[in-house]
Scaffold this motif. Structure first.
Motif, PDB file in Angstrom:
ATOM      1  N   LEU A  53       0.855  -1.172   0.000  1.00 10.72           N
ATOM      2  CA  LEU A  53       0.000   0.000   0.000  1.00 10.72           C
ATOM      3  C   LEU A  53       0.902   1.236   0.000  1.00 10.72           C
ATOM      4  CD1 LEU A  53      -2.414  -1.288   2.756  1.00 10.72           C
ATOM      5  CD2 LEU A  53      -3.163  -0.667   0.462  1.00 10.72           C
ATOM      6  N   VAL A  54       0.728   2.107  -0.961  1.00 18.05           N
ATOM      7  CA  VAL A  54       1.482   3.357  -0.972  1.00 18.05           C
ATOM      8  C   VAL A  54       0.703   4.336  -0.091  1.00 18.05           C
ATOM      9  CG1 VAL A  54       2.336   5.265  -2.391  1.00 18.05           C
ATOM     10  CG2 VAL A  54       2.435   2.916  -3.247  1.00 18.05           C
ATOM     11  N   ASP A  55       1.200   4.518   1.120  1.00 16.20           N
ATOM     12  CA  ASP A  55       0.491   5.318   2.115  1.00 16.20           C
ATOM     13  C   ASP A  55       1.492   6.015   3.025  1.00 16.20           C
ATOM     14  OD1 ASP A  55       1.509   3.199   3.571  1.00 16.20           O
ATOM     15  OD2 ASP A  55      -0.437   2.365   4.142  1.00 16.20           O
ATOM     16  N   ASP A  56       0.984   6.616   4.099  1.00 18.62           N
ATOM     17  CA  ASP A  56       1.855   7.338   5.030  1.00 18.62           C
ATOM     18  C   ASP A  56       2.897   6.424   5.651  1.00 18.62           C
ATOM     19  OD1 ASP A  56       0.498   9.662   4.538  1.00 18.62           O
ATOM     20  OD2 ASP A  56      -0.715   9.606   6.366  1.00 18.62           O
ATOM     21  N   GLN A  57       2.545   5.186   5.898  1.00 17.72           N
ATOM     22  CA  GLN A  57       3.501   4.268   6.518  1.00 17.72           C
ATOM     23  C   GLN A  57       4.705   4.024   5.616  1.00 17.72           C
ATOM     24  OE1 GLN A  57       2.047   0.745   8.527  1.00 17.72           O
ATOM     25  NE2 GLN A  57       0.023   1.645   8.855  1.00 17.72           N
ATOM     26  N   LEU A  58       4.471   3.882   4.314  1.00 18.20           N
ATOM     27  CA  LEU A  58       5.580   3.708   3.383  1.00 18.20           C
ATOM     28  C   LEU A  58       6.438   4.967   3.341  1.00 18.20           C
ATOM     29  CD1 LEU A  58       7.194   2.332   1.151  1.00 18.20           C
ATOM     30  CD2 LEU A  58       5.461   3.090  -0.489  1.00 18.20           C
ATOM     31  N   VAL A  59       5.796   6.122   3.269  1.00 19.88           N
ATOM     32  CA  VAL A  59       6.546   7.382   3.223  1.00 19.88           C
ATOM     33  C   VAL A  59       7.410   7.531   4.467  1.00 19.88           C
ATOM     34  CG1 VAL A  59       6.355   9.892   3.156  1.00 19.88           C
ATOM     35  CG2 VAL A  59       4.819   8.493   1.759  1.00 19.88           C
ATOM     36  N   HIS A  60       6.841   7.258   5.634  1.00 20.69           N
ATOM     37  CA  HIS A  60       7.608   7.382   6.879  1.00 20.69           C
ATOM     38  C   HIS A  60       8.752   6.376   6.932  1.00 20.69           C
ATOM     39  CE1 HIS A  60       3.765   9.211   8.841  1.00 20.69           C
ATOM     40  NE2 HIS A  60       4.447  10.102   8.155  1.00 20.69           N
ATOM     41  N   ALA A  61       8.515   5.177   6.421  1.00 23.22           N
ATOM     42  CA  ALA A  61       9.578   4.169   6.398  1.00 23.22           C
ATOM     43  C   ALA A  61      10.729   4.619   5.512  1.00 23.22           C
ATOM     44  CB  ALA A  61       9.024   2.830   5.913  1.00 23.22           C
ATOM     45  N   MET A  62      10.426   5.224   4.363  1.00 22.32           N
ATOM     46  CA  MET A  62      11.477   5.717   3.480  1.00 22.32           C
ATOM     47  C   MET A  62      12.179   6.924   4.081  1.00 22.32           C
ATOM     48  SD  MET A  62      11.699   3.594   1.062  1.00 22.32           S
ATOM     49  CE  MET A  62      12.887   4.527   0.077  1.00 22.32           C
ATOM     50  N   GLN A  63      11.452   7.746   4.812  1.00 21.62           N
ATOM     51  CA  GLN A  63      12.080   8.879   5.491  1.00 21.62           C
ATOM     52  C   GLN A  63      13.054   8.398   6.551  1.00 21.62           C
ATOM     53  OE1 GLN A  63       8.543  10.913   6.817  1.00 21.62           O
ATOM     54  NE2 GLN A  63       8.538  12.323   5.075  1.00 21.62           N
ATOM     55  N   ARG A  64      12.657   7.369   7.315  1.00 19.01           N
ATOM     56  CA  ARG A  64      13.560   6.808   8.321  1.00 19.01           C
ATOM     57  C   ARG A  64      14.779   6.185   7.665  1.00 19.01           C
ATOM     58  NH1 ARG A  64       8.623   4.965  10.526  1.00 19.01           N
ATOM     59  NH2 ARG A  64       8.986   2.879   9.635  1.00 19.01           N
ATOM     60  N   GLU A  72      -2.590  11.304  -2.447  1.00 16.95           N
ATOM     61  CA  GLU A  72      -1.730  12.237  -1.716  1.00 16.95           C
ATOM     62  C   GLU A  72      -0.378  11.608  -1.396  1.00 16.95           C
ATOM     63  OE1 GLU A  72      -1.850  15.225   2.186  1.00 16.95           O
ATOM     64  OE2 GLU A  72      -3.469  13.767   1.871  1.00 16.95           O
ATOM     65  N   ALA A  73      -0.375  10.321  -1.087  1.00 18.11           N
ATOM     66  CA  ALA A  73       0.885   9.634  -0.775  1.00 18.11           C
ATOM     67  C   ALA A  73       1.831   9.616  -1.965  1.00 18.11           C
ATOM     68  CB  ALA A  73       0.599   8.212  -0.299  1.00 18.11           C
ATOM     69  N   CYS A  74       1.292   9.665  -3.195  1.00 18.59           N
ATOM     70  CA  CYS A  74       2.156   9.755  -4.375  1.00 18.59           C
ATOM     71  C   CYS A  74       3.034  10.996  -4.291  1.00 18.59           C
ATOM     72  CB  CYS A  74       1.321   9.818  -5.658  1.00 18.59           C
ATOM     73  SG  CYS A  74       0.527   8.280  -6.150  1.00 18.59           S
ATOM     74  N   ILE A  75       2.423  12.121  -3.941  1.00 20.04           N
ATOM     75  CA  ILE A  75       3.173  13.377  -3.832  1.00 20.04           C
ATOM     76  C   ILE A  75       4.149  13.308  -2.673  1.00 20.04           C
ATOM     77  CG2 ILE A  75       2.966  15.861  -3.430  1.00 20.04           C
ATOM     78  CD1 ILE A  75       0.226  15.769  -4.743  1.00 20.04           C
ATOM     79  N   ASP A  76       3.695  12.796  -1.520  1.00 15.16           N
ATOM     80  CA  ASP A  76       4.568  12.708  -0.348  1.00 15.16           C
ATOM     81  C   ASP A  76       5.775  11.810  -0.619  1.00 15.16           C
ATOM     82  OD1 ASP A  76       2.873  14.354   1.094  1.00 15.16           O
ATOM     83  OD2 ASP A  76       1.733  12.682   1.948  1.00 15.16           O
ATOM     84  N   LEU A  77       5.543  10.688  -1.289  1.00 15.37           N
ATOM     85  CA  LEU A  77       6.652   9.777  -1.587  1.00 15.37           C
ATOM     86  C   LEU A  77       7.630  10.416  -2.556  1.00 15.37           C
ATOM     87  CD1 LEU A  77       7.924   6.989  -1.222  1.00 15.37           C
ATOM     88  CD2 LEU A  77       6.501   6.162  -3.113  1.00 15.37           C
ATOM     89  N   ALA A  78       7.121  11.114  -3.567  1.00  8.84           N
ATOM     90  CA  ALA A  78       8.001  11.790  -4.523  1.00  8.84           C
ATOM     91  C   ALA A  78       8.844  12.842  -3.826  1.00  8.84           C
ATOM     92  CB  ALA A  78       7.163  12.422  -5.644  1.00  8.84           C
ATOM     93  N   MET A  79       8.233  13.607  -2.915  1.00  5.95           N
ATOM     94  CA  MET A  79       8.985  14.621  -2.171  1.00  5.95           C
ATOM     95  C   MET A  79      10.056  13.970  -1.301  1.00  5.95           C
ATOM     96  SD  MET A  79       7.845  17.624  -3.047  1.00  5.95           S
ATOM     97  CE  MET A  79       7.708  16.911  -4.693  1.00  5.95           C
ATOM     98  N   CYS A  80       9.713  12.830  -0.693  1.00  2.07           N
ATOM     99  CA  CYS A  80      10.663  12.109   0.146  1.00  2.07           C
ATOM    100  C   CYS A  80      11.858  11.624  -0.670  1.00  2.07           C
ATOM    101  CB  CYS A  80       9.958  10.932   0.820  1.00  2.07           C
ATOM    102  SG  CYS A  80      11.035   9.791   1.702  1.00  2.07           S
ATOM    103  N   LEU A  81      11.586  11.139  -1.887  1.00  4.91           N
ATOM    104  CA  LEU A  81      12.650  10.600  -2.734  1.00  4.91           C
ATOM    105  C   LEU A  81      13.369  11.672  -3.540  1.00  4.91           C
ATOM    106  CD1 LEU A  81      10.739   7.472  -4.126  1.00  4.91           C
ATOM    107  CD2 LEU A  81      12.446   7.521  -2.292  1.00  4.91           C
ATOM    108  N   GLY A  82      12.795  12.891  -3.562  1.00  6.90           N
ATOM    109  CA  GLY A  82      13.408  13.980  -4.324  1.00  6.90           C
ATOM    110  C   GLY A  82      13.261  13.821  -5.817  1.00  6.90           C
ATOM    111  N   VAL A  83      12.104  13.273  -6.249  1.00  2.00           N
ATOM    112  CA  VAL A  83      11.861  13.039  -7.682  1.00  2.00           C
ATOM    113  C   VAL A  83      10.522  13.664  -8.068  1.00  2.00           C
ATOM    114  CG1 VAL A  83      13.184  10.893  -7.620  1.00  2.00           C
ATOM    115  CG2 VAL A  83      10.691  10.826  -7.314  1.00  2.00           C
ATOM    116  N   PRO A  84      10.286  13.890  -9.354  1.00  2.00           N
ATOM    117  CA  PRO A  84       9.010  14.445  -9.800  1.00  2.00           C
ATOM    118  C   PRO A  84       7.860  13.454  -9.631  1.00  2.00           C
ATOM    119  CG  PRO A  84      10.718  14.732 -11.470  1.00  2.00           C
ATOM    120  CD  PRO A  84      11.242  13.759 -10.473  1.00  2.00           C
TER     121      PRO A  84
END
Length: 328
Positions: free
Chosen positions: A153-164, A239-251
């Motif tokens: 699931l591409v969600d907040d949990q994935l984004v937070h895991a990638m941020q960590r 929304e998680a699509c945008i958050d994940l892209a920002m986390c990874l520094g990609v468009p």
């Protein structure tokens, strides 16, 4: 005289007005807008190459977009979705169109209700390298490439895991280290994805036709290789699509659709305080989320009611993000 919208409604069940055809418009936009990025995501690149990249197809469902990008455009597109991938119907359609060139030619006519974008690709030679089985009487197609599948699931949990993971990598000399926190997240996320039933029923693992990325290290490497995050009607993952892209520094490049106000009751449009419970308010909410890099356009769909607003950013926009991140 009947209105054009009435005509569309009358033909709503025909192939020309099928929602499945809209993804081809999205593919065209990606090819025109991100040629340099897609070259970096080419299947020709070696896995060990620093230039080797991945396009992440969020909530890609059965995988039509990724299948097209991989087989027609040589793009390493990976599906990220808890649903299993099903590509056989696309292969069977190509087989039928190759064996029936008159039908294929007729279905390239956009002014006819039988219009089929896949037929245009067949006629234009995108599948000339595929054996249609006509020589040996076999109906099996060989030569298609199957996109890989990240069943998460591409969600907040994935984004937070990638941020960590990003923070852990910044604090270690070994950039290939996979912290135990990532393995713990991946095990739990994989189980949640398998237990999720977005279609209302449990899908059989044996029906999955994608190349499973089911190892934690492999999944992490894939996500760290992402060059572009895309989502065509990605539902709860929008929304998680945008958050994940920002986390990874990609468009990112997304076409929002459903709002899901009950799933996100705390969403408010920043400029007005309005609760996000309609399509227009969702678009405004997303536009205000990252205003320094948000671009907006519309895809040309045949239906007046189809959700066709496209939100995207470009590689140069990420420089703006770096500046914003440095502000006090």
């Amino acid at each position: 005289m009947a209105s054009s919208s009435a005509g569309r409604e009358k033909n709503s069940s025909t192939r020309a007005y099928s929602r499945k055809n809209y993804v081809y418009k999205f593919r065209d936009f990606l090819l025109k807008t991100y040629p340099d990025i897609l070259r970096k995501c080419s299947d020709d690149n070696q896995v060990s190459s620093n230039d080797n990249g991945v396009l992440l197809d969020v909530a890609g469902g059965k995988g039509t977009l990724s299948w097209l990008l991989k087989n027609c455009d040589n793009v390493n597109s990976v599906v990220a979705d808890p649903r299993i991938c099903k590509f056989d119907r696309l292969g069977k359609s190509v087989l039928y169109l190759k064996q029936n060139p008159d039908v294929a030619s007729d279905r390239t006519r956009e002014d006819k209700p039988t219009y089929q974008p896949l037929a245009t690709l067949v006629v234009d030679g995108f599948f000339d390298h595929i054996n249609d089985g006509s020589d040996d009487g076999c109906n099996k197609i060989s030569g298609f490439k199957k996109p890989q599948h990240l069943r998460l699931l591409v969600d907040d949990q994935l984004v937070h895991a990638m941020q960590r993971q990003g923070a852990d990598t910044a604090n270690t000399d070994n950039s290939t280290t996979s912290p135990s926190s990532w393995h713990e997240y991946f095990d739990n996320a994989s189980r949640r994805a398998r237990e999720a039933m977005p279609l209302g029923y449990r899908e059989l693992e044996d029906d999955n036709q994608g190349g499973a990325l089911d190892k934690a290290d492999e999944a992490l490497h894939t996500l760290q290789s992402v060059k572009l995050v895309v989502g065509f009607h990605p539902d709860q993952a929008t929304e998680a699509c945008i958050d994940l892209a920002m986390c990874l520094g990609v468009p990112f490049c997304i076409v929002p659709c459903c709002v899901f106000p009950s799933a996100f009751p705390d969403r408010r449009v920043k400029s007005s305080g309005e609760r996000v419970n309609r399509y227009r308010s969702l678009i405004q909410y997303l536009k205000e989320k990252v205003p320094w890099c948000m671009r907006v356009t519309e895809l040309e769909f045949s239906s007046d009611t189809a959700k066709n607003i496209l939100l995207y950013s470009l590689p140069e926009d990420m420089m703006c993000k770096e500046i914003v991140d440095q502000l006090p």
